[in-house]
Write an enzyme that holds these catalytic residues in place. Structure first.
Site, PDB file in Angstrom:
ATOM      1  N   CYS A  99       0.906  -0.960   0.104  1.00  0.00           N
ATOM      2  CA  CYS A  99      -0.056   0.051   0.001  1.00  0.00           C
ATOM      3  C   CYS A  99       0.808   1.390   0.106  1.00  0.00           C
ATOM      4  CB  CYS A  99      -1.002  -0.105   1.337  1.00  0.00           C
ATOM      5  SG  CYS A  99      -2.354   1.019   1.021  1.00  0.00           S
ATOM      6  N   HIS A 138      -3.444  -5.341   1.031  1.00  0.00           N
ATOM      7  CA  HIS A 138      -3.349  -5.662   2.566  1.00  0.00           C
ATOM      8  C   HIS A 138      -3.728  -7.000   2.514  1.00  0.00           C
ATOM      9  CE1 HIS A 138      -2.546  -1.604   3.857  1.00  0.00           C
ATOM     10  NE2 HIS A 138      -3.443  -1.083   3.350  1.00  0.00           N
TER      11      HIS A 138
END
Length: 509
Positions: free
Chosen positions: A336, A448
């Site tokens: 991310c 994630h």
């Protein structure tokens, strides 16, 4: 099953263990045949999670839902504040960001009733589907300066008709003053909602505290429903990252050393929980340049403020240390915000994150990130793209049908620069691609939870097979978590008066 009153676990202050206690009761009620669900009207955390509908809630409520054995939903945490600075937070309402506000503006009386209606409506919807609702308070139950704008504690308990168990942390000391003082600061109609006191994080011989239980009950006129000892051998996901720097900060011999870079605005640190438990791995959190140099693998985590963290990494020498470690053979992977950091540049011309409009990245990936105001939140299924899939002899991920799962929560788009080859790390189930793959030592992803997949960890560790000869195989993380919820429930059961709590939750006023 008999209908139970909703129950709220509210605290005498922050970090008394309300979140873990609520998770324990979600599992206890489930074990006892009920159909519970968690609820926290407003949560402030950088650790968030994407629901099956692709909306965002606090990770703590996702954990509590998992303990309850139910899918997480935005009704369980309708209001989420994600701090982006010491004074400003992104406001996420019913799973979607509605803008940034500083603390003063957020806690003003004007406009609060609209938010109050939203969180009460979310609770009402949840209460029609589950029995009982396990509510969690926030901070202290007695923040009298915020009484008129409070959405989480007693106003929510009053709306729900919840029985409140006041949780105090004895490990910090001063538990008598904090419990008694918290109660005395409440107004009479609020005090009537407090039906029990639970003392958490006790250490030592309980016999020494038994006279104190009687004193506390006499002072407060409320029963102590339990004294729960501190534990060290139960692993439940933590709500904030304050403890990360104290876990482990140095490399070790005989295992694959994985360094997670400690960013100031680090988010979704639960991405690394599986690696913390993997017997083949020694994982540590650091921004010490000497320790970074000792790592076999360096992980750049998510960030709520990518540009601010990138500026800090350049200032403190960590950026240069990561680049140098990679040049000397370390694997570097970004997740991310960490993926964004690894590119050639991060641009924010519209000031989505702040005043910095552009910074050069670490230059490890030939990609450019442009910050946008639209947030992506979704659960995903994926597999490694063909370009990153090793041979069958090296890794089980070479199997075409090896499906992995994770979730995305990010702002900004990242694309290869004009002269870079298309080289995604992952191929998503819907045909989209994710991330960028240079080689086995350099890659990034927006997903994630990618490290929750044992097969991906095998892929990440496979180049270090020479270190893994006698350390066993990766464990089943989902099974591990289920075992930990059961251990937590058993631990709390042993030290509370559960019949009394059930009596409280079935006695009508």
């Amino acid at each position: 099953m008999k209908k139970l009153h909703p129950v709220m676990f509210a605290g005498t202050g922050s970090d008394v263990g309300k979140s873990i206690i609520a998770a324990a009761f979600c599992r206890i009620f489930r074990q006892d045949g009920y159909h519970p669900a968690p609820f926290k009207a407003q949560n402030m955390a950088l650790n968030s999670y994407a629901t099956p509908e692709g909306l965002e809630i606090g990770r703590a409520q996702a954990v509590q839902a998992e303990a309850a054995g139910v899918p997480c939903h935005t009704d369980m945490n309708p209001l989420l504040l994600k701090p982006s600075s010491d004074h400003t937070s992104q406001v996420v309402l019913n799973g979607r960001p509605i803008g940034n506000q500083d603390a003063y503006d957020y806690f003003r009386v004007e406009g609060r009733e609209e938010l109050r209606r939203e969180v009460c409506s979310a609770y009402d919807r949840l209460a029609t589907r589950y029995n009982p609702i396990v509510l969690e308070g926030a901070g202290s139950i007695s923040e009298i300066n915020l009484r008129d704008t409070d959405l989480v504690n007693l106003p929510m308990a009053l709306h729900a008709g919840a029985d409140v168990i006041l949780v105090g942390d004895i490990d910090r000391g001063g538990v008598f003053a904090s419990v008694y003082g918290s109660l005395m600061l409440l107004r009479p109609h609020e005090r009537e909602r407090i039906k029990g006191i639970l003392i958490n994080k006790f250490r030592g011989d309980i016999r020494l505290f038994e006279p104190g239980i009687k004193m506390l009950e006499d002072l407060c006129g409320i029963p102590v429903v339990g004294v729960v000892p501190y534990y060290r051998d139960i692993y439940i996901e933590e709500e904030d990252s304050l403890a990360l720097a104290t876990k482990s900060v140095q490399a070790e011999q005989g295992k694959v050393n994985i360094a997670v870079i400690l960013l100031r605005h680090l988010s979704n640190f639960t991405d690394f929980n599986v690696l913390e438990r993997d017997p083949r791995v020694h994982l540590f959190y650091t921004n010490n340049t000497d320790e970074i140099a000792k790592a076999d693998i360096i992980l750049l985590p998510g960030s709520k403020s990518t540009l601010a963290d990138l500026h800090e990494l350049r200032r403190n020498g960590v950026a240069q240390a990561v680049i140098r470690a990679h040049r000397e053979g370390a694997t570097v992977m970004g997740i991310c915000g960490g993926y964004q950091l690894m590119g050639l540049e991060v641009c924010d011309p519209d000031h989505v994150e702040g005043e910095i409009e552009r910074l050069p990245g670490l230059g490890l990936l030939p990609v450019s990130t442009h910050m946008t105001g639209e947030k992506v939140t979704r659960q995903v299924r994926f597999q490694l793209a063909n370009n990153s899939t090793p041979s069958a002899a090296n890794c089980q991920l070479s199997t075409v049908n090896c499906q992995l799962t994770g979730y995305e929560i990010h702002m900004g788009t990242t694309i290869p620069t004009h002269d870079a080859p298309v080289s995604p790390l992952n191929l998503l189930e819907d045909g989209r691609t994710d991330g960028y793959y240079v080689n086995r030592t350099c890659m990034g992803t927006y997903i994630h939870g990618i490290l929750d997949n044992p097969a991906f960890i095998d892929f990440l560790l496979e180049p270090f097979a020479d270190k893994l000869a006698d350390t066993g195989i990766a464990f089943d993380y989902q099974q591990f978590k289920e075992e930990q919820y059961d251990k937590l429930a058993d631990h709390v059961r042993r030290h509370i008066n559960l019949p009394l709590i059930y009596q409280i939750l079935t006695t009508h006023d």
